[in-house]
Design a protein around this motif. Sequence first.
Motif, PDB file in Angstrom:
ATOM      1  N   MET A 160       0.848  -1.167   0.000  1.00  0.00           N
ATOM      2  CA  MET A 160       0.000   0.000   0.000  1.00  0.00           C
ATOM      3  C   MET A 160       0.900   1.238   0.000  1.00  0.00           C
ATOM      4  O   MET A 160       1.800   1.352   0.827  1.00  0.00           O
ATOM      5  N   PRO A 161       0.676   2.192  -0.890  1.00  0.00           N
ATOM      6  CA  PRO A 161       1.523   3.382  -0.949  1.00  0.00           C
ATOM      7  C   PRO A 161       1.283   4.283   0.260  1.00  0.00           C
ATOM      8  O   PRO A 161       0.179   4.391   0.767  1.00  0.00           O
ATOM      9  N   GLN A 162       2.355   4.905   0.690  1.00  0.00           N
ATOM     10  CA  GLN A 162       2.257   5.831   1.810  1.00  0.00           C
ATOM     11  C   GLN A 162       2.182   7.253   1.271  1.00  0.00           C
ATOM     12  O   GLN A 162       2.826   7.584   0.283  1.00  0.00           O
ATOM     13  N   SER A 163       1.391   8.079   1.945  1.00  0.00           N
ATOM     14  CA  SER A 163       1.246   9.456   1.490  1.00  0.00           C
ATOM     15  C   SER A 163       2.441  10.307   1.894  1.00  0.00           C
ATOM     16  O   SER A 163       2.728  11.310   1.274  1.00  0.00           O
ATOM     17  N   ASN A 164       3.143   9.904   2.933  1.00  0.00           N
ATOM     18  CA  ASN A 164       4.287  10.674   3.419  1.00  0.00           C
ATOM     19  C   ASN A 164       5.476   9.728   3.552  1.00  0.00           C
ATOM     20  O   ASN A 164       5.437   8.819   4.364  1.00  0.00           O
ATOM     21  N   PRO A 165       6.522   9.919   2.766  1.00  0.00           N
ATOM     22  CA  PRO A 165       7.677   9.048   2.927  1.00  0.00           C
ATOM     23  C   PRO A 165       8.267   9.215   4.323  1.00  0.00           C
ATOM     24  O   PRO A 165       8.002  10.198   5.005  1.00  0.00           O
ATOM     25  N   SER A 166       9.047   8.264   4.736  1.00  0.00           N
ATOM     26  CA  SER A 166       9.545   8.276   6.111  1.00  0.00           C
ATOM     27  C   SER A 166      10.357   9.538   6.398  1.00  0.00           C
ATOM     28  O   SER A 166      11.503   9.668   6.021  1.00  0.00           O
ATOM     29  N   MET A 167       9.717  10.471   7.057  1.00  0.00           N
ATOM     30  CA  MET A 167      10.358  11.712   7.475  1.00  0.00           C
ATOM     31  C   MET A 167      11.036  11.445   8.808  1.00  0.00           C
ATOM     32  O   MET A 167      10.478  10.767   9.654  1.00  0.00           O
ATOM     33  N   PRO A 168      12.235  11.978   9.023  1.00  0.00           N
ATOM     34  CA  PRO A 168      12.878  11.770  10.311  1.00  0.00           C
ATOM     35  C   PRO A 168      12.120  12.479  11.423  1.00  0.00           C
ATOM     36  O   PRO A 168      11.725  13.633  11.282  1.00  0.00           O
ATOM     37  N   ILE A 169      11.909  11.776  12.518  1.00  0.00           N
ATOM     38  CA  ILE A 169      11.173  12.329  13.649  1.00  0.00           C
ATOM     39  C   ILE A 169      12.122  13.171  14.489  1.00  0.00           C
ATOM     40  O   ILE A 169      13.286  12.837  14.669  1.00  0.00           O
ATOM     41  N   CYS A 170      11.624  14.251  15.007  1.00  0.00           N
ATOM     42  CA  CYS A 170      12.410  15.162  15.830  1.00  0.00           C
ATOM     43  C   CYS A 170      12.963  14.414  17.042  1.00  0.00           C
ATOM     44  O   CYS A 170      12.222  13.751  17.761  1.00  0.00           O
ATOM     45  N   ARG A 171      14.263  14.530  17.277  1.00  0.00           N
ATOM     46  CA  ARG A 171      14.873  13.795  18.384  1.00  0.00           C
ATOM     47  C   ARG A 171      14.610  14.449  19.731  1.00  0.00           C
ATOM     48  O   ARG A 171      14.757  13.806  20.767  1.00  0.00           O
ATOM     49  N   ASP A 172      14.210  15.699  19.743  1.00  0.00           N
ATOM     50  CA  ASP A 172      13.943  16.372  21.012  1.00  0.00           C
ATOM     51  C   ASP A 172      12.546  16.078  21.555  1.00  0.00           C
ATOM     52  O   ASP A 172      12.366  15.961  22.765  1.00  0.00           O
ATOM     53  N   CYS A 173      11.565  15.948  20.677  1.00  0.00           N
ATOM     54  CA  CYS A 173      10.196  15.722  21.157  1.00  0.00           C
ATOM     55  C   CYS A 173       9.650  14.348  20.776  1.00  0.00           C
ATOM     56  O   CYS A 173       8.525  14.014  21.145  1.00  0.00           O
ATOM     57  N   ASP A 174      10.398  13.549  20.025  1.00  0.00           N
ATOM     58  CA  ASP A 174       9.990  12.203  19.590  1.00  0.00           C
ATOM     59  C   ASP A 174       8.673  12.205  18.827  1.00  0.00           C
ATOM     60  O   ASP A 174       7.899  11.254  18.903  1.00  0.00           O
ATOM     61  N   GLY A 175       8.373  13.267  18.107  1.00  0.00           N
ATOM     62  CA  GLY A 175       7.167  13.335  17.303  1.00  0.00           C
ATOM     63  C   GLY A 175       5.970  13.927  18.024  1.00  0.00           C
ATOM     64  O   GLY A 175       4.952  14.205  17.413  1.00  0.00           O
ATOM     65  N   PHE A 176       6.058  14.127  19.338  1.00  0.00           N
ATOM     66  CA  PHE A 176       4.979  14.757  20.098  1.00  0.00           C
ATOM     67  C   PHE A 176       5.306  16.239  20.199  1.00  0.00           C
ATOM     68  O   PHE A 176       5.814  16.724  21.214  1.00  0.00           O
ATOM     69  N   ALA A 177       4.996  16.968  19.141  1.00  0.00           N
ATOM     70  CA  ALA A 177       5.486  18.337  18.981  1.00  0.00           C
ATOM     71  C   ALA A 177       4.743  19.371  19.808  1.00  0.00           C
ATOM     72  O   ALA A 177       5.294  20.414  20.131  1.00  0.00           O
ATOM     73  N   THR A 178       3.504  19.132  20.166  1.00  0.00           N
ATOM     74  CA  THR A 178       2.729  20.096  20.937  1.00  0.00           C
ATOM     75  C   THR A 178       2.207  19.427  22.194  1.00  0.00           C
ATOM     76  O   THR A 178       1.663  18.328  22.138  1.00  0.00           O
ATOM     77  N   VAL A 179       2.386  20.081  23.324  1.00  0.00           N
ATOM     78  CA  VAL A 179       1.902  19.544  24.594  1.00  0.00           C
ATOM     79  C   VAL A 179       0.991  20.561  25.263  1.00  0.00           C
ATOM     80  O   VAL A 179       1.078  21.756  25.004  1.00  0.00           O
ATOM     81  N   ALA A 180       0.112  20.071  26.119  1.00  0.00           N
ATOM     82  CA  ALA A 180      -0.768  20.934  26.909  1.00  0.00           C
ATOM     83  C   ALA A 180      -0.317  20.838  28.362  1.00  0.00           C
ATOM     84  O   ALA A 180      -0.280  19.750  28.935  1.00  0.00           O
ATOM     85  N   ILE A 181       0.024  21.965  28.945  1.00  0.00           N
ATOM     86  CA  ILE A 181       0.504  22.011  30.321  1.00  0.00           C
ATOM     87  C   ILE A 181      -0.593  22.591  31.202  1.00  0.00           C
ATOM     88  O   ILE A 181      -1.123  23.669  30.935  1.00  0.00           O
ATOM     89  N   ASP A 182      -0.935  21.854  32.258  1.00  0.00           N
ATOM     90  CA  ASP A 182      -1.957  22.293  33.202  1.00  0.00           C
ATOM     91  C   ASP A 182      -1.336  23.300  34.165  1.00  0.00           C
ATOM     92  O   ASP A 182      -0.290  23.049  34.761  1.00  0.00           O
ATOM     93  N   THR A 183      -1.982  24.474  34.330  1.00  0.00           N
ATOM     94  CA  THR A 183      -1.438  25.505  35.208  1.00  0.00           C
ATOM     95  C   THR A 183      -1.873  25.327  36.661  1.00  0.00           C
ATOM     96  O   THR A 183      -1.325  25.965  37.540  1.00  0.00           O
TER      97      THR A 183
END
Length: 60
Positions: free
Chosen positions: A1-24
């Motif tokens: 099955m073709p992939q729509s996005n070729p294997s892009m390297p994942i960010c080593r600092d956030c491991d692909g979880f680029a946005t987080v929600a922090i409870d104040t």
Amino acid sequence: MPQSNPSMPICRDCDGFATVAIDTGTRHTDGTRVTLRVDCPTCKGTGHTRPAASLVRTGR
């Protein structure tokens, strides 16, 4: 099955979880929690980094 996005390297600092929600710790008047959304400063919230081949290299 073709992939729509070729294997892009994942960010080593956030491991692909680029946005987080922090409870104040505080709450709105309706009882919901106050949160802050923070993006990864390295990948700017995309979760991916540029491949090493596209960077300019100097030296031998």
